[in-house]
Motif scaffolding. Structure first.
Motif, PDB file in Angstrom:
ATOM      1  N   ARG A 177      45.233 -20.890 -16.016  1.00  0.00           N
ATOM      2  CA  ARG A 177      45.921 -22.184 -15.885  1.00  0.00           C
ATOM      3  C   ARG A 177      45.887 -22.932 -17.224  1.00  0.00           C
ATOM      4  NH1 ARG A 177      47.434 -23.583 -10.739  1.00  0.00           N
ATOM      5  NH2 ARG A 177      47.436 -25.823 -11.121  1.00  0.00           N
ATOM      6  N   GLN A 178      44.791 -22.760 -17.963  1.00  0.00           N
ATOM      7  CA  GLN A 178      44.712 -23.413 -19.278  1.00  0.00           C
ATOM      8  C   GLN A 178      45.733 -22.791 -20.245  1.00  0.00           C
ATOM      9  OE1 GLN A 178      43.172 -26.150 -19.906  1.00  0.00           O
ATOM     10  NE2 GLN A 178      43.584 -26.257 -22.115  1.00  0.00           N
TER      11      GLN A 178
ATOM     12  N   ARG B 206      48.966 -24.370 -19.371  1.00  0.00           N
ATOM     13  CA  ARG B 206      49.028 -25.757 -19.860  1.00  0.00           C
ATOM     14  C   ARG B 206      49.303 -25.791 -21.362  1.00  0.00           C
ATOM     15  NH1 ARG B 206      47.671 -29.977 -16.619  1.00  0.00           N
ATOM     16  NH2 ARG B 206      47.047 -29.382 -14.515  1.00  0.00           N
ATOM     17  N   GLU B 207      48.681 -24.887 -22.106  1.00  0.00           N
ATOM     18  CA  GLU B 207      48.928 -24.861 -23.549  1.00  0.00           C
ATOM     19  C   GLU B 207      50.372 -24.436 -23.846  1.00  0.00           C
ATOM     20  OE1 GLU B 207      45.636 -22.654 -25.246  1.00  0.00           O
ATOM     21  OE2 GLU B 207      44.274 -24.260 -24.586  1.00  0.00           O
TER      22      GLU B 207
ATOM     23  N   ILE C 139      53.045 -24.922 -22.131  1.00  0.00           N
ATOM     24  CA  ILE C 139      54.072 -25.937 -21.814  1.00  0.00           C
ATOM     25  C   ILE C 139      53.728 -27.293 -22.439  1.00  0.00           C
ATOM     26  CG2 ILE C 139      54.772 -24.795 -19.669  1.00  0.00           C
ATOM     27  CD1 ILE C 139      53.217 -26.997 -18.142  1.00  0.00           C
ATOM     28  N   SER C 140      52.754 -27.297 -23.359  1.00  0.00           N
ATOM     29  CA  SER C 140      52.249 -28.594 -23.828  1.00  0.00           C
ATOM     30  C   SER C 140      53.225 -29.330 -24.743  1.00  0.00           C
ATOM     31  CB  SER C 140      50.901 -28.417 -24.536  1.00  0.00           C
ATOM     32  OG  SER C 140      51.091 -27.670 -25.722  1.00  0.00           O
TER      33      SER C 140
ATOM     34  N   TYR D 121      52.836 -32.249 -14.058  1.00  0.00           N
ATOM     35  CA  TYR D 121      52.676 -30.868 -14.542  1.00  0.00           C
ATOM     36  C   TYR D 121      52.024 -29.888 -13.568  1.00  0.00           C
ATOM     37  CZ  TYR D 121      53.668 -33.184 -19.003  1.00  0.00           C
ATOM     38  OH  TYR D 121      54.241 -33.936 -19.987  1.00  0.00           O
TER      39      TYR D 121
ATOM     40  N   VAL E 280      52.575 -25.803 -13.316  1.00  0.00           N
ATOM     41  CA  VAL E 280      51.551 -24.787 -13.590  1.00  0.00           C
ATOM     42  C   VAL E 280      51.434 -23.843 -12.391  1.00  0.00           C
ATOM     43  CG1 VAL E 280      49.105 -24.391 -14.106  1.00  0.00           C
ATOM     44  CG2 VAL E 280      50.308 -26.330 -15.164  1.00  0.00           C
TER      45      VAL E 280
END
Lengths: 159, 761
Positions: A122-123, A126-127, A129-130, A139, A143
Motif C-alpha cells: 500500500r505504501q 501511495r508513493e 500516486i503521490s 486516496y 489505493v
C-alpha cells in the motif's frame, strides 16, 4: 515539424510546434479529452499518461520528443469492446471515483506502477500516486482499487 | 426502518455515473468543442483596490482574431447581482476590489489571440488605500471597500447574535475559565477541474450555457437578469463537474453571464475555461476568521457558560459570508450543554479576495475553535478529553447552546465511544504523549461536532423531482439538484429504484437542465440527499400507482391484489407479469407515465434580531481521533492515524458515504496543516498548486471510518446529512493530538511547522 509515434497501439503522425505539449496535442488536436487539464504546470497529475512504460505529466511533456515513442492514454486502457479494463472496473468497485476529474490520471499512475511492480505494498501505491492530486476521495479507495487489481493480475486475472 | 431494503444501504451499490468517468469518456466543460468556437479570456485586476480611470477596449478589438470585448457597460444595470446581498457586478464597475477581480473579457479565434486582445486593452487604474486586516476594517478611517456601505457605515457586512441567558454572572463564579482567541486563514477549494462555461447562441436570441456550477436555476436567473432576457431565454445545463465543495457558484455566475453575452454578440459558441492561476486568484475562498471564546466550568468538569465572539473576513464581496457567518454563530460554543451562552458575530469587507461557500460553511472554523477550547478545559483539570466530552456532550432531549431542544435521536456519544474503542485511545494516551528526550514526538487527540441539517434559518428548504417511464422501459429522473462528485446522482437513483421496485440500471438520471428540470433551490448545505431523496421517494410513490393501475388492468384484478416480486408484478393467480409488459400496457392505456413530487423540510424559526429560536430542525453528529508524529527539529507534523465516526442516520450509498468521510477528512487535514491562502496588503501569497499545498496520498494515513445509524423519521429511509460535517473535526483533533505530543497548544490554523519548531526549541 512532424512526429510519428504509437498512440494506444496505433501509429500516428502529427504536425507539432516547438512549444506544443503532449497534453495539448492529445486534447486539442487529436480530441482525446480523457486526459485532463488541471494546472498545466505539472503540479496536479490530472494529465498523466504513460510514455514508453513510464508515467509522464503530458502537460509538461514536449510533443516534439514523441518521435518513435509509445504513448498510452486512458482511452487505450479499456477493453477492445469499450468496457472498462480491470483497473478501471476496480475503481468502480472500490468507490474510488467521485467527481472523476483526477480519475484518468490516477488510473494511468496505477497502470504505470503495475508495469514496474506486480506486487506493490500500500505504501508503494501511495508513493506511485503521490504526484496525482485528488480533492474528493482522500486516496484510500484509490489505493484499494490498485491493490485489488495487482492481486487479481497476480492470480491470473485478465490484464 | 422495518422495510427490507435491496439497494438503499447495500454496500455493493456502485456510483451511477462512474463508468464514463473511469473510461475517460465523461465530457466536462473544457472537453467540449464546436466548429467555429471562440475562446474567451479574462482581464483581471492586478491590484487589490483601485478606481477604474480608463478602460478602452478599442485597441483589443483591433487585434487579429479578436471578435468581441465586453465590460460591465454591456450589461443591464452594469450586471449588478448577488444573493443574499446584491453587491457584485458581472465585471468590475467603477472600482476593482481585489487582485483577480474580473474587468473585461475578450472572445477570439484562438487562445493566443484572446490573450493578445487582453494584453491590448488600455486600462488605467488609480490605486486606493487597501483594507487587508479584518481587525482594522471597521476603523473609522479605513477605506470603504464596497461602492456603498452595506449596513450602517463603513465595511460592516452583517452581524448575528445568539442570546441564551446571561453567561457573565455564571462565568464569574466558574472554577475554571478558558479565555482564548483562535485564528483561521482562508482556504482554497482546490477542485482539480477549474471553472468553465460554454455558451452556444440559438436562433431567436436565446442561449444555451453548459456551466460547471452547483445551482443551475440560480445561475440562469442571474444571467437572464444581467442580459435583460426572460429566464426562459437562458438555458443552463450542468455537465459533469470536477469537484466544487461549495466553490463553483458566484464567480461561475459571472462567467456564465460573460460567455452568454459574448455568444449573443458574436453569434458563435464561446468557451471560457480558467487557468489554474486565474482560478486561484479569482475564485472565492473559505473565509479567514477570528474567534474569541470564553468558556467556564466547575472544578469537577461540568461546562456551564460561554461568551463568544466571531469575526469573518468576507473580502471584496459578500457572496455567502452572511449565511456562513450565521452558521458559524449557531455552532460556535460546540455540541455541549450550557446553562447560558451568547455569540456576537460580525463579518466585514476587505480587499482580500472574497469569501463564500465552502464545505462546513462556517462550522469548520467554529468547531475548530470550540473543540480546541474544550480540550483546553479538559487539560486544565487533568480529565481525559473523551471522558470530558462524554460528560458534557449533547444527547437526545438536551438543549443546544442556542436554546433549542435536540428532539431527534442524537448519536454523538456513540460516535465518541467508537473512536475511543477503535483507536486504542486509553493505551495511547498513556504510552504516547510528550517525552522531552524524543526527536519524534507522538500524540493522539480527539474532536467532535454537531452540524445543523439543511439550510435551517438560511431559507426555504425544498426539492422537486420528476420521474418518467420511457417507452424503452427505462425510467428517467430529473432534478435541478446537482452532483459535483458528492454522489447525489447515485443516492437519488438508489432511492428511486428501491421505491419503484426496479433495478438501479433501469434508472437514468438526466443532466440538470433548467429547460426540463423543475426549480429545486440550491444544491448546498449537504441537503440534496435529504430533500432530493425525499422528493424522489414521494415521486416514485406516485409513479408506482400508475404502474399498478396498468398491471391491475392487464391482470383483471384490483389494485390491492397486486404484489411485487423483484421487478415482476404478481396478481391473484400468482402468475408473474414482467415490468416491460406492464409499461407497454400503460402506454397502450394512454396513461401519462410521468410524475412530479415535492418535499420540504419541516419549517423552523430563528429570530435573527433577538438571537433566539430553533436554527435547524435536526443535527448530524460525529467524532474523530487523530494520531500524529511531530519532528522536533523541523516542526513538521505527520498524521499517522485517523478514526472517524459519523451519525448520518441511515446510510443510503455506503461506498460513497465512506468516500465522503475520507475525502472530507483529507480536506480538513489540509486545513490543519498546509492550506493557508493568505494575503499581504491584499496580495495573495499563493499563485499555483506548487505554492498552495493540497494533501497528497503520502500526507494522509490509512483511515478507519464508521457510521452510527440513528433514525430520523423525516429523512428518506432515515437518512441525515453527511458531506459537509465530516470535514470539520479533523483540524482540531490534529491540534489536540499535537498538544498531547508536544504540550504546545495550537490556536492558529493552519499550524505552521516553523512556528511549532520555534515553540519546541
Amino acid at each position: 515539424m512532424e512526429v510519428t509515434f504509437k498512440l494506444n497501439g496505433e501509429m500516428v503522425t502529427c504536425p507539432v510546434t516547438q512549444k506544443l505539449t503532449l497534453m495539448r496535442l492529445l486534447r486539442d488536436d487529436l480530441k482525446l479529452t480523457g486526459t485532463k487539464n488541471g494546472c498545466e504546470h505539472g503540479d496536479c497529475g490530472a494529465c498523466s499518461v504513460i510514455v514508453d512504460g513510464k508515467l509522464e505529466k503530458s502537460c509538461i511533456y514536449p510533443a516534439r520528443n514523441l518521435d518513435g515513442k509509445e504513448v498510452l492514454t486512458i482511452e487505450g486502457v479499456s477493453n477492445p469492446d469499450g468496457t472498462p479494463g480491470d483497473l478501471q472496473q476496480a475503481f468502480l468497485d472500490a468507490g474510488a471515483t467521485q467527481c472523476g476529474y483526477c480519475t484518468p490520471g490516477m488510473i494511468m499512475a496505477g497502470e504505470a506502477l503495475l508495469l514496474q511492480n506486480n506486487n506493490p505494498t500500500r505504501q508503494d501505491i501511495r508513493e506511485a500516486i503521490s504526484e496525482n492530486l485528488c480533492r474528493c476521495t482522500g486516496y484510500q479507495q484509490i489505493v484499494d482499487a490498485i491493490q485489488a487489481t495487482a492481486k487479481s493480475r497476480l492470480n491470473g486475472g485478465a490484464k | 426502518m422495518s422495510e427490507k431494503l435491496q439497494y438503499v444501504g447495500n454496500p455493493n451499490s456502485k456510483a451511477a455515473d462512474g463508468i464514463e468517468k473511469v473510461l475517460g469518456a465523461a465530457k466536462y466543460v473544457g472537453d467540449m468543442t464546436l466548429p467555429d468556437m471562440l475562446y474567451a479570456k479574462l482581464l483581471t485586476s492586478p491590484v487589490p483596490h483601485a478606481r477604474i480611470v480608463e478602460l478602452d477596449i478599442k485597441p483589443a478589438l483591433a487585434v487579429e482574431g479578436v471578435k468581441a470585448v465586453i465590460t460591465a457597460d454591456d450589461f443591464v444595470d452594469h450586471g449588478f447581482f448577488g444573493w443574499p446581498v446584491k453587491d457584485m457586478y458581472v465585471l468590475a464597475y467603477q472600482k476593482v476590489r481585489y487582485v483577480g477581480d474580473p474587468i473585461a473579457v475578450v472572445a477570439a479565434e484562438s487562445e493566443a489571440a484572446a490573450a493578445a486582445g487582453v494584453a491590448a486593452i488600455k486600462l488605467k487604474l488609480e490605486e486606493l488605500p487597501v483594507v487587508s486586516d479584518m481587525h482594522k476594517a471597521l476603523d473609522p478611517h479605513a477605506a470603504l471597500v464596497p461602492l456603498e456601505p452595506q449596513i450602517g457605515d463603513g465595511n460592516l457586512l452583517v452581524t448575528h447574535v445568539v442570546r441564551n441567558g446571561d453567561p457573565e454572572p455564571i462565568l464569574a463564579e466558574c472554577d475554571v475559565v478558558v479565555d482564548e482567541s483562535y485564528n483561521f486563514q482562508a482556504q482554497e477549494h482546490g477542485y482539480i477541474e477549474t471553472e468553465g462555461v460554454f455558451a452556444i447562441p440559438e436562433p431567436g436570441g436565446t442561449v444555451v450555457v453548459f456551466a460547471n456550477d452547483q445551482s443551475p436555476h440560480i445561475n440562469r436567473d442571474n444571467a437572464a437578469g444581467m442580459l435583460g432576457l426572460p429566464a426562459e431565454a437562458v438555458r443552463v445545463i450542468q455537465p459533469p463537474v470536477g469537484g466544487s465543495f461549495g466553490g463553483k457558484d458566484d464567480h461561475v455566475y459571472q462567467f456564465t453571464g460573460q460567455a452568454a453575452k459574448l455568444a449573443l454578440i458574436t453569434g458563435r459558441p464561446v468557451r471560457l475555461v480558467l487557468s489554474r492561476e486565474e482560478s486561484l486568484a479569482t475564485s472565492y475562498k473559505r473565509a479567514a476568521a477570528h474567534a474569541h471564546l470564553k468558556i467556564g466550568m466547575s472544578k469537577d468538569g461540568v461546562i456551564r457558560a460561554a461568551k463568544t465572539e466571531y469575526l469573518a473576513d468576507s473580502g471584496a464581496y459578500a457572496s455567502q459570508t452572511p449565511l456562513s457567518a450565521w452558521r458559524a454563530s449557531m455552532h460556535l460554543a460546540g455540541a455541549y450543554r450550557y446553562e447560558a451562552a451568547t455569540v456576537d458575530t460580525k463579518a466585514v469587507y476587505t480587499n482580500n479576495g472574497y469569501a463564500g461557500a465552502f464545505r462546513g460553511f462556517g462550522n469548520t472554523q467554529a468547531a475548530a475553535a470550540s473543540e480546541v477550547a474544550i480540550d483546553e478545559l479538559a487539560a486544565r483539570i487533568g480529565m481525559d478529553p473523551i471522558e470530558f466530552r462524554l460528560k458534557n456532550c449533547l444527547r437526545t432531549g438536551d438543549k443546544a447552546f442556542t436554546g433549542n431542544t435536540i428532539d431527534h435521536e442524537a448519536g454523538l456519544a456513540q460516535c465518541l465511544e467508537w473512536v475511543r474503542d477503535q483507536s486504542g485511545w486509553a493505551d495511547k494516551r498513556k504510552t504516547l504523549g510528550f517525552k522531552s528526550g524524543d526527536d519524534v514526538l507522538k500524540g493522539i487527540g480527539v474532536a467532535c461536532y454537531f452540524h445543523g441539517s439543511g439550510l435551517g434559518g438560511e431559507g426555504t428548504d425544498y426539492a422537486r423531482i420528476t420521474l418518467t417511464v420511457e417507452r424503452d422501459h427505462s425510467v428517467t429522473l430529473q432534478s435541478g439538484l446537482t452532483d459535483y462528485g458528492q454522489g447525489s446522482r447515485t443516492v437519488f437513483t438508489l432511492i428511486a429504484a428501491e421505491t419503484l421496485g426496479v433495478t438501479p440500471e433501469r434508472i437514468i438520471m438526466l443532466r440538470p437542465d433548467t429547460d426540463t428540470a423543475l426549480e429545486t433551490g440550491p444544491t448546498v448545505a449537504s441537503r440534496a440527499s435529504i430533500v432530493g431523496g425525499n422528493a424522489t421517494k414521494v415521486t416514485a410513490g406516485k409513479l408506482i400507482q400508475k404502474l399498478n393501475m396498468a398491471a391491475a388492468d392487464l391482470l383483471g384484478c384490483s389494485l390491492e391484489q397486486i404484489t411485487r416480486h423483484g421487478e415482476d408484478f404478481i396478481g391473484p393467480n400468482e402468475e408473474p407479469l414482467a415490468i416491460e409488459a406492464v409499461i407497454d400496457h400503460a402506454f397502450a392505456m394512454g396513461l401519462q407515465m410521468s410524475s412530479q413530487g415535492y418535499w420540504q423540510i419541516p419549517v423552523i424559526h430563528w429570530d435573527f434580531e433577538k438571537g433566539t429560536g430553533t436554527p435547524y430542525y435536526t443535527y448530524s453528529f460525529g467524532a474523530q481521533v487523530a494520531q500524529v508524529e511531530v519532528v522536533k527539529a523541523t516542526g513538521k507534523i505527520q498524521v499517522t492515524g485517523v478514526w472517524a465516526s459519523h451519525d448520518g442516520g441511515k446510510i443510503i450509498f455506503p461506498k460513497g458515504a465512506h468516500g465522503q468521510l475520507m475525502g472530507g477528512i483529507t480536506q480538513g487535514l489540509g486545513y490543519a496543516l498546509t492550506e493557508g491562502f493568505s494575503y499581504k496588503d491584499g496580495y495573495p501569497q499563493k499563485k499555483n498548486l506548487k505554492d498552495y499545498h493540497l494533501p497528497t496520498s503520502l500526507d494522509v494515513p490509512e483511515m478507519e471510518t464508521h457510521f452510527v445509524e440513528t433514525n430520523l423519521a423525516e429523512g428518506p429511509f432515515g437518512a441525515k446529512n453527511l458531506a459537509e460535517p465530516v470535514m470539520i473535526a479533523i483540524a482540531p483533533a490534529i491540534a489536540n493530538a499535537v498538544f498531547h505530543a508536544t504540550t504546545v497548544r495550537c490556536r492558529d490554523f493552519p499550524i505552521s511547522a516553523d512556528w511549532l519548531k520555534a515553540q519546541l526549541a
